[in-house]
Write an enzyme that holds these catalytic residues in place. Sequence first.
Site, short mmCIF file in Angstrom:
data_model
loop_
_atom_site.label_atom_id
_atom_site.label_comp_id
_atom_site.label_asym_id
_atom_site.label_seq_id
_atom_site.Cartn_x
_atom_site.Cartn_y
_atom_site.Cartn_z
CB CYS A 228 -0.89 0.00 1.23
SG CYS A 228 -1.86 1.52 1.43
CG ASP B 70 -2.29 -4.18 -0.69
OD1 ASP B 70 -3.08 -4.32 0.27
OD2 ASP B 70 -1.88 -3.07 -1.07
CB VAL C 299 5.74 -11.88 -21.89
CG1 VAL C 299 4.53 -12.64 -21.36
CG2 VAL C 299 6.66 -11.49 -20.74
CD GLU C 300 11.12 -16.90 -19.85
OE1 GLU C 300 10.79 -18.02 -19.42
OE2 GLU C 300 11.55 -15.98 -19.13
CB SER C 301 6.42 -18.10 -18.24
OG SER C 301 7.34 -19.16 -18.33
CD GLU D 156 -7.89 0.82 -7.44
OE1 GLU D 156 -8.95 0.75 -6.81
OE2 GLU D 156 -6.78 1.04 -6.89
#
Length: 165
Positions: free
Chosen positions: A56, A63, A78-80, A98
């Site tokens: 936060c 969080d 994208v490579e994992s 958000e």
Amino acid sequence: MAGRLDEDLKDVTLLGNQNTKYLFEYSPEILETFDNNHPNRDYFVKFNCPEFTSLCPKTGQPDFATIYISYIPEKKMVESKSLKLYLFSFRNHGDFHEDCMNVIMNDLIELMDPRYIEVWGKFTPRGGISIDPYCNYGRPGTKYEKMAEYRMMNHDLYPETVDNR
């Protein structure tokens, strides 16, 4: 069709690397890509990321979330492992839920230039409230832009049972 050759994977440096460094500060530069071998068709790639953490920005409290990332690739994917390390880099990053989802989406758009992408964070409750930010993007001027509008309008129409995740 043969598998991928070493030269096809020259930009993939983290996968298989036993000396991986875990970064504790937001690090978009860690993301890596590889070529999409099927650019002539639409298909979804979905990542389920159940161990996302951030802080936060006001209180510094942690969080926790499960993040769902779905995209339709164009030329790059994208490579994992790099995605895992990138998401881990949010561990000490202070931002609202958000903002985290939009930052992740924007970084992936910049990295891959996908046809379509959506990012949905399902955060565990804090103070009795869970926050589930959703964002998406469809390439402007294409059917994917219309797809993004449609999916946004129809997103989360049915309330779910929240069971503290």
